[in-house]
Scaffold this motif. Structure first.
Motif, mmCIF file in Angstrom:
data_model
loop_
_atom_site.group_PDB
_atom_site.id
_atom_site.type_symbol
_atom_site.label_atom_id
_atom_site.label_comp_id
_atom_site.label_asym_id
_atom_site.label_seq_id
_atom_site.Cartn_x
_atom_site.Cartn_y
_atom_site.Cartn_z
ATOM 1 N N GLY A 17 3.845 1.871 -12.716
ATOM 2 C CA GLY A 17 2.984 2.615 -11.804
ATOM 3 C C GLY A 17 1.639 2.993 -12.396
ATOM 4 O O GLY A 17 0.819 3.614 -11.729
ATOM 5 N N SER A 18 1.368 2.618 -13.641
ATOM 6 C CA SER A 18 0.073 2.936 -14.247
ATOM 7 C C SER A 18 -0.869 1.730 -14.140
ATOM 8 O O SER A 18 -0.433 0.589 -13.986
ATOM 9 C CB SER A 18 0.249 3.340 -15.705
ATOM 10 N N ILE A 19 -2.164 2.002 -14.242
ATOM 11 C CA ILE A 19 -3.172 0.946 -14.195
ATOM 12 C C ILE A 19 -3.151 0.200 -15.529
ATOM 13 O O ILE A 19 -3.326 0.810 -16.587
ATOM 14 C CB ILE A 19 -4.578 1.532 -13.957
ATOM 15 N N SER A 20 -2.942 -1.112 -15.484
ATOM 16 C CA SER A 20 -2.963 -1.878 -16.729
ATOM 17 C C SER A 20 -4.294 -2.610 -16.901
ATOM 18 O O SER A 20 -4.708 -2.866 -18.026
ATOM 19 C CB SER A 20 -1.788 -2.853 -16.798
ATOM 20 N N LYS A 21 -4.946 -2.953 -15.799
ATOM 21 C CA LYS A 21 -6.280 -3.573 -15.850
ATOM 22 C C LYS A 21 -7.080 -3.062 -14.665
ATOM 23 O O LYS A 21 -6.542 -2.883 -13.571
ATOM 24 C CB LYS A 21 -6.198 -5.094 -15.776
ATOM 25 N N PHE A 44 0.641 5.603 -9.590
ATOM 26 C CA PHE A 44 1.125 4.902 -8.412
ATOM 27 C C PHE A 44 2.640 4.783 -8.453
ATOM 28 O O PHE A 44 3.243 4.748 -9.530
ATOM 29 C CB PHE A 44 0.515 3.493 -8.353
ATOM 30 N N HIS A 45 3.247 4.699 -7.281
ATOM 31 C CA HIS A 45 4.670 4.409 -7.209
ATOM 32 C C HIS A 45 4.829 2.914 -7.462
ATOM 33 O O HIS A 45 4.097 2.109 -6.880
ATOM 34 C CB HIS A 45 5.241 4.760 -5.833
ATOM 35 N N PRO A 46 5.754 2.533 -8.316
ATOM 36 C CA PRO A 46 5.941 1.105 -8.592
ATOM 37 C C PRO A 46 6.306 0.341 -7.315
ATOM 38 O O PRO A 46 7.014 0.853 -6.449
ATOM 39 C CB PRO A 46 7.098 1.067 -9.584
ATOM 40 N N TYR A 47 5.804 -0.881 -7.233
ATOM 41 C CA TYR A 47 6.168 -1.764 -6.130
ATOM 42 C C TYR A 47 7.498 -2.408 -6.480
ATOM 43 O O TYR A 47 7.686 -2.885 -7.603
ATOM 44 C CB TYR A 47 5.087 -2.831 -5.929
ATOM 45 N N LEU A 48 8.415 -2.402 -5.525
ATOM 46 C CA LEU A 48 9.738 -2.959 -5.779
ATOM 47 C C LEU A 48 9.900 -4.321 -5.114
ATOM 48 O O LEU A 48 9.550 -4.507 -3.944
ATOM 49 C CB LEU A 48 10.824 -2.014 -5.263
ATOM 50 N N LEU A 49 10.421 -5.257 -5.861
ATOM 51 C CA LEU A 49 10.749 -6.583 -5.348
ATOM 52 C C LEU A 49 12.223 -6.817 -5.675
ATOM 53 O O LEU A 49 12.609 -6.821 -6.851
ATOM 54 C CB LEU A 49 9.867 -7.646 -6.003
ATOM 55 N N ASP A 50 13.022 -6.962 -4.646
ATOM 56 C CA ASP A 50 14.476 -7.089 -4.814
ATOM 57 C C ASP A 50 15.049 -5.919 -5.608
ATOM 58 O O ASP A 50 15.936 -6.081 -6.440
ATOM 59 C CB ASP A 50 14.839 -8.419 -5.491
#
Length: 73
Positions: A17-21, A44-50
């Motif tokens: 959830g943090s900005i990496s770039k 940010f809330h992490p985006y979840l995939l599966d």
């Protein structure tokens, strides 16, 4: 006098959830650093995939609307 502008940023949001770039795409130079500083502070809330958190490639828009306030009489 009002000072307004929009800054568009390209961001990679990490799985945590943090900005990496983060980089400026466009916008008034006077607002660019403030926009980047603000977005780096966001979480940010992490985006979840599966059901698993994954990094996200996205564009972030930061709007600035500044103006002087007139005292009430």
């Amino acid at each position: 006098k009002k000072l307004e502008g929009t800054v568009h940023l390209h961001a990679i949001i990490g799985a945590d959830g943090s900005i990496s770039k983060l980089r400026v795409v466009d916008g008034p130079p006077v607002f660019r650093q403030a926009a980047m500083d603000a977005v780096y502070a966001w979480k940010f809330h992490p985006y979840l995939l599966d059901g698993n958190p994954v990094p996200v490639d996205t564009t972030i828009t930061v709007n600035f609307h500044l103006g002087s306030r007139h005292p009430k009489t």
